[in-house]
Design a protein around this motif. Structure first.
Motif, PDB file in Angstrom:
ATOM      1  N   SER A  50       0.993  -1.002   0.145  1.00  0.00           N
ATOM      2  CA  SER A  50       0.069  -0.082  -0.033  1.00  0.00           C
ATOM      3  C   SER A  50       0.807   1.282  -0.107  1.00  0.00           C
ATOM      4  O   SER A  50       1.964   1.184   0.315  1.00  0.00           O
TER       5      SER A  50
ATOM      6  N   THR B 148      -5.379  -6.936  -4.526  1.00  0.00           N
ATOM      7  CA  THR B 148      -4.684  -5.465  -4.537  1.00  0.00           C
ATOM      8  C   THR B 148      -5.185  -4.804  -3.312  1.00  0.00           C
ATOM      9  O   THR B 148      -5.756  -5.515  -2.371  1.00  0.00           O
TER      10      THR B 148
ATOM     11  N   THR C  84      -6.843  -0.957  -2.005  1.00  0.00           N
ATOM     12  CA  THR C  84      -7.231   0.356  -2.370  1.00  0.00           C
ATOM     13  C   THR C  84      -8.247   0.642  -1.125  1.00  0.00           C
ATOM     14  O   THR C  84      -8.701   0.118  -0.374  1.00  0.00           O
TER      15      THR C  84
ATOM     16  N   ARG D 122      -7.937  -0.746   2.183  1.00  0.00           N
ATOM     17  CA  ARG D 122      -8.288  -2.134   2.408  1.00  0.00           C
ATOM     18  C   ARG D 122      -7.641  -3.182   1.492  1.00  0.00           C
ATOM     19  O   ARG D 122      -7.015  -2.621   0.510  1.00  0.00           O
TER      20      ARG D 122
ATOM     21  N   VAL E 141      -7.938  -6.416  -0.640  1.00  0.00           N
ATOM     22  CA  VAL E 141      -8.898  -6.987  -1.188  1.00  0.00           C
ATOM     23  C   VAL E 141      -8.488  -8.261  -2.122  1.00  0.00           C
ATOM     24  O   VAL E 141      -7.420  -8.136  -2.972  1.00  0.00           O
TER      25      VAL E 141
ATOM     26  N   THR F   2     -12.871  -7.840   1.575  1.00  0.00           N
ATOM     27  CA  THR F   2     -11.769  -6.944   1.798  1.00  0.00           C
ATOM     28  C   THR F   2     -11.390  -6.747   3.481  1.00  0.00           C
ATOM     29  O   THR F   2     -12.094  -7.199   4.299  1.00  0.00           O
TER      30      THR F   2
ATOM     31  N   LEU G  94      -8.440  -8.595 -10.037  1.00  0.00           N
ATOM     32  CA  LEU G  94      -8.893  -7.372  -9.501  1.00  0.00           C
ATOM     33  C   LEU G  94      -8.104  -6.319 -10.016  1.00  0.00           C
ATOM     34  O   LEU G  94      -7.025  -6.339 -10.218  1.00  0.00           O
TER      35      LEU G  94
ATOM     36  N   ALA H 221      -8.096  -2.102  -9.214  1.00  0.00           N
ATOM     37  CA  ALA H 221      -8.639  -0.919  -8.548  1.00  0.00           C
ATOM     38  C   ALA H 221      -8.572   0.374  -9.360  1.00  0.00           C
ATOM     39  O   ALA H 221      -7.433   0.766  -9.710  1.00  0.00           O
TER      40      ALA H 221
ATOM     41  N   HIS I 132     -15.345   1.905  -6.056  1.00  0.00           N
ATOM     42  CA  HIS I 132     -15.373   0.639  -6.488  1.00  0.00           C
ATOM     43  C   HIS I 132     -14.156  -0.260  -6.914  1.00  0.00           C
ATOM     44  O   HIS I 132     -13.051   0.310  -6.683  1.00  0.00           O
ATOM     45  N   ILE I 133     -14.426  -1.372  -7.069  1.00  0.00           N
ATOM     46  CA  ILE I 133     -13.462  -2.505  -7.486  1.00  0.00           C
ATOM     47  C   ILE I 133     -13.841  -3.052  -8.550  1.00  0.00           C
ATOM     48  O   ILE I 133     -15.033  -3.315  -8.656  1.00  0.00           O
TER      49      ILE I 133
ATOM     50  N   SER J  19     -18.214  -4.435 -11.784  1.00  0.00           N
ATOM     51  CA  SER J  19     -18.244  -3.506 -11.001  1.00  0.00           C
ATOM     52  C   SER J  19     -18.782  -3.421  -9.657  1.00  0.00           C
ATOM     53  O   SER J  19     -20.020  -3.619  -9.563  1.00  0.00           O
TER      54      SER J  19
ATOM     55  N   LEU K 160     -17.620  -0.267  -2.886  1.00  0.00           N
ATOM     56  CA  LEU K 160     -16.859  -0.520  -1.810  1.00  0.00           C
ATOM     57  C   LEU K 160     -17.400   0.585  -0.816  1.00  0.00           C
ATOM     58  O   LEU K 160     -17.778   1.772  -0.995  1.00  0.00           O
TER      59      LEU K 160
END
Length: 412
Positions: free
Chosen positions: A287, A329, A331, A334, A336, A352, A384, A386, A393-394, A406, A409
């Motif tokens: 991250s 991933t 985002t 979080r 995910v 998540t 996934l 992001a 959204h993811i 889509s 989140l």
């Protein structure tokens, strides 16, 4: 191991009860857009305008998109086909808004999306192609100066970096820099490189790894700025945010692996790093605030293992959770990924976790799980995506039966 699986399944079942049981195609599910038909969507004479925010939707992908890759900015979804084409899709409903077809031959090096310059760039064989994300027009085409095939891409600060085969040895590659806005070649260098290693770029530097050490170059000139010390092994480089972490190679057949080492991006000297397990490090994500989540599994079988979260800034392990090997991933603070594929009670869902609290988080940091979706099933080989910016959204891309979903989140 059986006790651990049962315990995790029990926790996930509680989450499912909170999430509800709406399955893909059931009541309340987003409508599926009409299939794009054929092997690649037809080119449009003008791009279709898109209005409104990101929404929940499901869209069919052409076979060539499903064998390619997808990405997104805060305003646009874009997929690269396995023949070098680019397809724009609406953030509001997933329908095709523009297409730039191509018929290149060879392996795909993937897709990079440069939001600042509004460019999507893909490579198949020895050809780089770019599309304008705002208009859907072909922006530029660039061919490898050495005739080699591109194998991986990266982008940062308005520059696309492409690694291509050198044609003489598997231990070297040609690293190119091309201006994202208009495709102007900036420089190219023959570099030491190990197959499968990424090219990473941030803060004006581009990094490559040869399976032993890391090299940093000036992103705009190609000049070598730093090389990792000989005493620090780097079989595999994991990157994300502005972090570099060396781990053992996921391709190694050995029973032991070198310890994880964080590198200083400026000097490439080792920094204090949390201790990881003795299991094989398979793949990981990092991250922007320095939380590494690394999938580690047994050396003989990586199909089941654990995600381990490490705080790189504070030199500590945060949490772990059982998993089967899957994409992941980060985002919006979080982590995910997908629920374990070997758990019949919970599989086929997106989950998540708060990056710092993990599976034991409470309140706003509590784990969240989606209903069962066709795109999230293990057999679909889901990926996934992001989107950049605060979209909320993811995206889940299913490769086996090509489709894109889509999801908002936080999950329900």
């Amino acid at each position: 191991m059986r006790r651990r699986i049962v315990a995790v399944a029990a926790v996930l079942l509680v989450l499912v009860g909170c999430a509800g049981h709406t399955a893909s195609g059931g009541p309340g599910s987003p409508a599926v857009s009409s299939p794009s038909g054929g092997s690649e969507p037809a080119a449009r004479t003008a791009s279709a305008s898109v209005s409104g925010p990101w929404r929940a939707w499901t869209a069919s992908l052409s076979s060539r998109e499903a064998h390619g890759s997808c990405g997104a900015t805060a305003h646009q979804v874009v997929c690269a086909t396995d023949s070098g084409g680019l397809v724009g899709r609406s953030r509001a409903d997933g329908r095709v808004t523009w297409a730039v077809p191509a018929d290149d031959r060879g392996g795909s090096a993937g897709l990079v999306v440069d939001a600042a310059d509004e460019r999507a760039v893909t490579a198949v064989g020895g050809v780089l192609r770019a599309a304008d994300l705002r208009t859907g027009a072909r922006a530029w085409t660039h061919r490898s100066p050495t005739g080699g095939a591109y194998v991986t891409l990266g982008a940062a600060d308005g520059v696309v970096h492409a690694l291509g085969t050198a044609g003489t040895t598997s231990r070297t590659a040609v690293l190119e820099a091309v201006r994202a806005s208009d495709g102007t070649p900036l420089w190219h260098r023959t570099v030491a490189w190990s197959t499968g290693e990424p090219v990473a770029a941030f803060r004006g530097r581009v990094y490559t790894a040869d399976g032993t050490r890391v090299t940093a170059r000036d992103a705009r000139t190609g000049r070598t700025l730093a090389t990792g010390p000989t005493g620090v092994a780097c079989p595999h480089l994991v990157t994300g945010g502005h972090y570099l972490v060396c781990t053992g190679s996921p391709l190694s057949a050995g029973d032991t692996f070198p310890p994880m080492r964080r590198l200083d991006p400026a000097t490439l000297k080792p920094l204090p790093t949390p201790g990881n397990t003795i299991d094989k490090p398979v793949h990981g994500v990092i991250s922007d605030d320095g939380v590494l989540v690394l999938y580690e599994a047994g050396a003989e079988d990586t199909s089941a293992g654990n995600w381990f979260a490490y705080d790189l800034e504070h030199d500590r392990r945060l949490w772990s959770t059982y998993a089967t090997e899957a994409d992941a991933t980060v985002t919006a603070g979080r982590f995910v990924t997908f629920t374990p594929g070997n758990d019949s009670a919970t599989r086929g869902r997106v989950i998540t976790l708060d990056l710092h609290a993990g599976p034991r988080g409470t309140g706003s940091a509590a784990p969240r799980m989606s209903p069962v979706y066709a795109q999230a099933r293990d057999g679909e080989h889901p990926v996934l995506v992001a989107p950049g910016g605060d979209t909320g959204h993811i995206l889940v891309m299913a490769r086996t039966h090509g489709s894109l979903r889509s999801l908002p989140l936080p999950l329900p």
